[in-house]
Design a protein around this motif. Structure first.
Motif, PDB file in Angstrom:
ATOM      1  N   ARG A 178      -1.796  14.935  17.106  1.00 24.71           N
ATOM      2  CA  ARG A 178      -3.080  15.005  15.646  1.00 24.71           C
ATOM      3  C   ARG A 178      -2.485  14.664  14.277  1.00 24.71           C
ATOM      4  O   ARG A 178      -1.559  14.022  14.323  1.00 24.71           O
ATOM      5  CB  ARG A 178      -2.607  16.607  15.660  1.00 24.71           C
ATOM      6  N   VAL A 179      -3.905  15.009  12.999  1.00 25.37           N
ATOM      7  CA  VAL A 179      -3.174  14.426  12.638  1.00 25.37           C
ATOM      8  C   VAL A 179      -3.523  15.502  11.660  1.00 25.37           C
ATOM      9  O   VAL A 179      -4.438  16.400  11.574  1.00 25.37           O
ATOM     10  CB  VAL A 179      -4.174  13.415  11.831  1.00 25.37           C
ATOM     11  N   SER A 180      -2.701  14.898  10.080  1.00 28.98           N
ATOM     12  CA  SER A 180      -2.829  16.085   8.963  1.00 28.98           C
ATOM     13  C   SER A 180      -3.962  16.239   7.855  1.00 28.98           C
ATOM     14  O   SER A 180      -4.554  14.548   7.949  1.00 28.98           O
ATOM     15  CB  SER A 180      -2.127  15.274   7.426  1.00 28.98           C
ATOM     16  N   ARG A 181      -5.038  16.860   7.809  1.00 31.11           N
ATOM     17  CA  ARG A 181      -6.320  17.072   6.853  1.00 31.11           C
ATOM     18  C   ARG A 181      -5.402  16.691   5.785  1.00 31.11           C
ATOM     19  O   ARG A 181      -6.408  17.302   4.496  1.00 31.11           O
ATOM     20  CB  ARG A 181      -6.719  18.178   7.416  1.00 31.11           C
ATOM     21  N   ASP A 182      -4.448  17.222   4.725  1.00 24.92           N
ATOM     22  CA  ASP A 182      -3.696  17.506   3.718  1.00 24.92           C
ATOM     23  C   ASP A 182      -3.770  15.731   3.269  1.00 24.92           C
ATOM     24  O   ASP A 182      -2.647  15.666   3.287  1.00 24.92           O
ATOM     25  CB  ASP A 182      -2.630  18.036   4.020  1.00 24.92           C
ATOM     26  N   PRO A 183      -4.175  15.994   2.374  1.00 28.80           N
ATOM     27  CA  PRO A 183      -3.943  14.240   1.771  1.00 28.80           C
ATOM     28  C   PRO A 183      -2.408  14.734   1.155  1.00 28.80           C
ATOM     29  O   PRO A 183      -1.724  12.562   1.145  1.00 28.80           O
ATOM     30  CB  PRO A 183      -4.697  14.305   0.211  1.00 28.80           C
ATOM     31  N   ALA A 184      -1.580  15.130   1.042  1.00 33.31           N
ATOM     32  CA  ALA A 184       0.094  15.084   0.252  1.00 33.31           C
ATOM     33  C   ALA A 184       0.744  14.761   1.124  1.00 33.31           C
ATOM     34  O   ALA A 184       1.931  14.126   1.395  1.00 33.31           O
ATOM     35  CB  ALA A 184       0.510  16.681  -0.160  1.00 33.31           C
ATOM     36  N   ALA A 185       0.592  14.832   2.885  1.00 36.81           N
ATOM     37  CA  ALA A 185       0.977  14.630   3.812  1.00 36.81           C
ATOM     38  C   ALA A 185       0.934  12.527   3.892  1.00 36.81           C
ATOM     39  O   ALA A 185       1.401  11.989   4.676  1.00 36.81           O
ATOM     40  CB  ALA A 185       0.075  14.852   5.374  1.00 36.81           C
ATOM     41  N   TYR A 186       0.526  11.744   3.303  1.00 35.66           N
ATOM     42  CA  TYR A 186      -0.056  10.435   3.697  1.00 35.66           C
ATOM     43  C   TYR A 186       1.020   9.865   2.400  1.00 35.66           C
ATOM     44  O   TYR A 186       0.876  10.197   1.218  1.00 35.66           O
ATOM     45  CB  TYR A 186      -1.625   9.914   3.268  1.00 35.66           C
ATOM     46  N   ASP A 187       1.645   8.842   3.020  1.00 36.19           N
ATOM     47  CA  ASP A 187       2.282   7.732   1.548  1.00 36.19           C
ATOM     48  C   ASP A 187       1.823   6.895   1.558  1.00 36.19           C
ATOM     49  O   ASP A 187       2.515   5.920   0.574  1.00 36.19           O
ATOM     50  CB  ASP A 187       3.639   7.718   1.831  1.00 36.19           C
ATOM     51  N   GLY A 188      -0.090   6.242   2.342  1.00 36.86           N
ATOM     52  CA  GLY A 188       0.159   5.039   1.678  1.00 36.86           C
ATOM     53  C   GLY A 188      -1.346   4.991   1.633  1.00 36.86           C
ATOM     54  O   GLY A 188      -1.885   5.945   2.559  1.00 36.86           O
ATOM     55  N   TRP A 189      -1.755   4.801   0.317  1.00 35.64           N
ATOM     56  CA  TRP A 189      -3.053   4.678   0.250  1.00 35.64           C
ATOM     57  C   TRP A 189      -4.155   3.255  -0.299  1.00 35.64           C
ATOM     58  O   TRP A 189      -3.051   2.227  -0.811  1.00 35.64           O
ATOM     59  CB  TRP A 189      -3.354   5.551  -1.233  1.00 35.64           C
ATOM     60  N   GLY A 190      -5.352   3.213  -0.166  1.00 41.15           N
ATOM     61  CA  GLY A 190      -6.052   1.819  -0.684  1.00 41.15           C
ATOM     62  C   GLY A 190      -6.481   2.601  -1.789  1.00 41.15           C
ATOM     63  O   GLY A 190      -6.120   3.456  -2.056  1.00 41.15           O
ATOM     64  N   GLN A 191      -7.118   1.525  -2.116  1.00 40.38           N
ATOM     65  CA  GLN A 191      -8.052   1.377  -3.610  1.00 40.38           C
ATOM     66  C   GLN A 191      -9.558   2.440  -4.029  1.00 40.38           C
ATOM     67  O   GLN A 191      -9.326   2.186  -4.828  1.00 40.38           O
ATOM     68  CB  GLN A 191      -8.081  -0.152  -4.514  1.00 40.38           C
ATOM     69  N   GLY A 192      -9.426   2.057  -2.351  1.00 41.31           N
ATOM     70  CA  GLY A 192     -11.049   2.973  -2.041  1.00 41.31           C
ATOM     71  C   GLY A 192     -11.597   1.738  -2.130  1.00 41.31           C
ATOM     72  O   GLY A 192     -12.010   0.846  -2.857  1.00 41.31           O
ATOM     73  N   THR A 193     -13.111   2.298  -1.515  1.00 45.79           N
ATOM     74  CA  THR A 193     -14.399   1.624  -1.773  1.00 45.79           C
ATOM     75  C   THR A 193     -15.286   2.630  -2.695  1.00 45.79           C
ATOM     76  O   THR A 193     -15.836   3.867  -1.217  1.00 45.79           O
ATOM     77  CB  THR A 193     -13.854   0.983  -0.348  1.00 45.79           C
ATOM     78  N   GLN A 194     -16.015   3.000  -2.881  1.00 45.69           N
ATOM     79  CA  GLN A 194     -17.379   3.043  -3.384  1.00 45.69           C
ATOM     80  C   GLN A 194     -18.599   2.941  -1.864  1.00 45.69           C
ATOM     81  O   GLN A 194     -18.794   2.085  -1.524  1.00 45.69           O
ATOM     82  CB  GLN A 194     -18.280   2.747  -4.670  1.00 45.69           C
ATOM     83  N   VAL A 195     -18.780   3.939  -1.796  1.00 47.46           N
ATOM     84  CA  VAL A 195     -20.106   4.108  -1.357  1.00 47.46           C
ATOM     85  C   VAL A 195     -21.280   5.182  -1.392  1.00 47.46           C
ATOM     86  O   VAL A 195     -20.963   6.437  -2.425  1.00 47.46           O
ATOM     87  CB  VAL A 195     -19.960   4.831   0.454  1.00 47.46           C
ATOM     88  N   THR A 196     -22.219   4.532  -1.498  1.00 48.65           N
ATOM     89  CA  THR A 196     -23.110   5.867  -2.457  1.00 48.65           C
ATOM     90  C   THR A 196     -24.082   5.590  -1.587  1.00 48.65           C
ATOM     91  O   THR A 196     -25.002   3.847  -0.803  1.00 48.65           O
ATOM     92  CB  THR A 196     -24.243   4.403  -4.022  1.00 48.65           C
TER      93      THR A 196
END
Length: 127
Positions: free
Chosen positions: A106-124
């Motif tokens: 299973r995976v966590s749905r809590d952002p705090a559980a994740y310790d590596g993040w990308g910069q984000g990409t915009q979806v419109t």
């Protein structure tokens, strides 16, 4: 781990996009991977996740049946296929790595559980 998300853009309602998340600096084969999104004025929310080892997938209810998360461990990359896009899907999408997942099923749905993040990409999604 460094993550680089790509593939966002402007699409009409009903259209599709495929987001990619490439990892650098660490192999992600033993990481649970998640996709989150954040719209203006709203909190970051879980969109989809995939476990390590078993590749079980999990989704928020509003994208179930429209989005599909997958991983290609030899390429150190995770994907998010988004179909039948709706205006309410508009947000910045982030990929994230949980390098110490509690379970391979299973995976966590809590952002705090994740310790590596990308910069984000915009979806419109707009006509």
């Amino acid at each position: 781990v460094q993550l680089q998300a790509s593939g966002g853009g402007l699409v009409q309602p009903g259209g599709y996009l495929r987001l990619s998340c490439a990892a650098f600096g660490r192999i992600i084969a033993d990481c649970a991977m998640g996709w989150f999104r954040q719209a203006p004025g709203k909190e970051r929310e879980f969109v989809a996740g995939i476990t390590w080892s078993t590749s079980n997938t999990f989704y928020r209810d509003s994208v179930l049946g429209r989005f599909a998360v997958s991983r290609d461990d030899p390429k150190n990359t995770v994907y998010l296929q988004m179909n039948s896009l709706k205006p309410e899907d508009t947000a910045v999408y982030y990929c994230a790595a949980d390098t110490r997942p509690e379970s391979p099923r299973r995976v966590s749905r809590d952002p705090a559980a994740y310790d590596g993040w990308g910069q984000g990409t915009q979806v419109t999604v707009s006509s």
